[in-house]
Write an enzyme that holds these catalytic residues in place. Structure first.
Site, PDB file in Angstrom:
ATOM      1  N   TYR A   1       1.661   4.914  -2.885  1.00 37.42           N
ATOM      2  CA  TYR A   1       2.124   3.632  -3.415  1.00 37.42           C
ATOM      3  C   TYR A   1       2.843   3.820  -4.756  1.00 37.42           C
ATOM      4  O   TYR A   1       3.491   2.887  -5.243  1.00 37.42           O
ATOM      5  CB  TYR A   1       0.970   2.663  -3.621  1.00 37.42           C
ATOM      6  CG  TYR A   1       0.186   2.296  -2.382  1.00 37.42           C
ATOM      7  CD1 TYR A   1       0.598   2.654  -1.107  1.00 37.42           C
ATOM      8  CD2 TYR A   1      -1.006   1.578  -2.506  1.00 37.42           C
ATOM      9  CE1 TYR A   1      -0.142   2.321   0.012  1.00 37.42           C
ATOM     10  CE2 TYR A   1      -1.756   1.238  -1.387  1.00 37.42           C
ATOM     11  CZ  TYR A   1      -1.329   1.609  -0.143  1.00 37.42           C
ATOM     12  OH  TYR A   1      -2.074   1.274   0.959  1.00 37.42           O
TER      13      TYR A   1
ATOM     14  N   HIS B   1      -4.952   9.500   4.050  1.00 39.62           N
ATOM     15  CA  HIS B   1      -4.099   8.341   4.311  1.00 39.62           C
ATOM     16  C   HIS B   1      -3.551   8.327   5.744  1.00 39.62           C
ATOM     17  O   HIS B   1      -3.512   7.281   6.385  1.00 39.62           O
ATOM     18  CB  HIS B   1      -2.951   8.295   3.304  1.00 39.62           C
ATOM     19  CG  HIS B   1      -2.384   6.933   3.091  1.00 39.62           C
ATOM     20  ND1 HIS B   1      -1.688   6.568   1.961  1.00 39.62           N
ATOM     21  CD2 HIS B   1      -2.416   5.823   3.863  1.00 39.62           C
ATOM     22  CE1 HIS B   1      -1.318   5.306   2.050  1.00 39.62           C
ATOM     23  NE2 HIS B   1      -1.738   4.829   3.200  1.00 39.62           N
TER      24      HIS B   1
END
Length: 276
Positions: A52, A110
């Site tokens: 992010y 992730h």
């Protein structure tokens, strides 16, 4: 009156708030301000990730608020470049440096990146971090049952899997596997991307009847199913509304009507081929 349950147990003694603040795609001051505001409004669970590119800003928002670190549940995720036992330790070191903390409550793989073939090693590295106290709990994100089985075959019990879930992407097979194997489900994009189902009668009806927003109805649907949900919002009012889902309940009929919006559509991204 029974006290409403607002957390779930990830592993023995580690409780995660059922509603967290998602932070993608916020960056920079937008992310720092949103996190500071959310904590001030009562959020105790913040979700971020290496990819992010906002971990430093999230850390700034936490420090700006001044909350005791022990009162906050902090989740982040690492990329596939770190998929090895030693690599995960390096990923942890970089993550806590960016966040400005010395431990993580939850650290996630992730994406599995099965073509690389090292996600099981990554999970083993996470278990090592739990053993030495660097992280309180570990988990994965976007793992299909086939990926989860390979981790289990290595002798590891996966505590949590963060996947895309909303009324139109209910992933019933995936979630059934989670239930059968004691894997806690965390839902990202819990309100969808275009939010078209927020206009449907199954959501609008209870919203009108209970004096709630459609988003609150859908988030209540998630938590009544026992899922963690991490909606993203930088708006103060919506943040407060998204957190305020524990003072009302949906009936079985209302829950079933929302369940019926399942379309059978797969997640937006295929974790057999997509990764970072």
């Amino acid at each position: 009156m029974t006290k409403e349950i607002t957390t779930a147990e990830v592993t023995p003694g580690v409780h995660i708030p059922l509603i967290g603040l998602g932070t993608w795609p916020l960056t920079g001051e937008d992310a720092a301000a949103a996190v500071h505001q959310a904590i001030s409004s009562g959020y105790r669970h913040i979700d971020t990730a290496e990819n992010y590119a906002n971990e430093a800003a999230v850390g700034e928002g936490i420090r700006r608020n001044g909350i005791d670190r022990g009162d906050l549940f902090l989740t982040t995720k690492f990329n596939t470049q770190w998929h090895s036992r030693s690599g995960v330790r390096d990923a942890f070191g970089e993550a806590v440096k960016r966040l400005g903390t010395d431990y993580l409550d939850l650290f996630l793989v992730h994406w599995p990146n099965p073509s690389q073939g090292r996600f099981v090693e990554a999970c083993e590295g996470l278990q090592d971090l739990v053993k030495d106290g660097s992280i309180r709990a570990w988990g994965v994100s976007n793992f299909k049952p086939a990926h989860l089985r390979l981790v289990q075959d290595a002798g590891l019990a996966v505590p949590l899997n963060q996947v895309q879930v909303d009324p139109e992407h209910g992933q019933p097979g995936q979630l059934e596997f989670h239930r059968e194997h004691g894997i806690l489900t965390a839902a990202y994009s819990p309100l969808g991307r275009n939010g078209s189902f927020l206009e449907q009668a199954a959501v609008r009806g209870p919203a009108t009847e209970l004096g709630r927003t459609p988003a609150q109805i859908v988030l209540r649907w998630h938590v009544q199913h026992g899922r963690v949900a991490v909606p993203k919002s930088a708006d103060n009012q919506r943040q407060r509304e998204n957190l305020d889902v524990f003072s009302f309940a949906l009936t079985q009929q209302q829950m079933a009507a929302i369940d019926a919006h399942e379309t059978g559509a797969p997640p937006r991204l295929d974790s057999d081929t997509y990764f970072h």
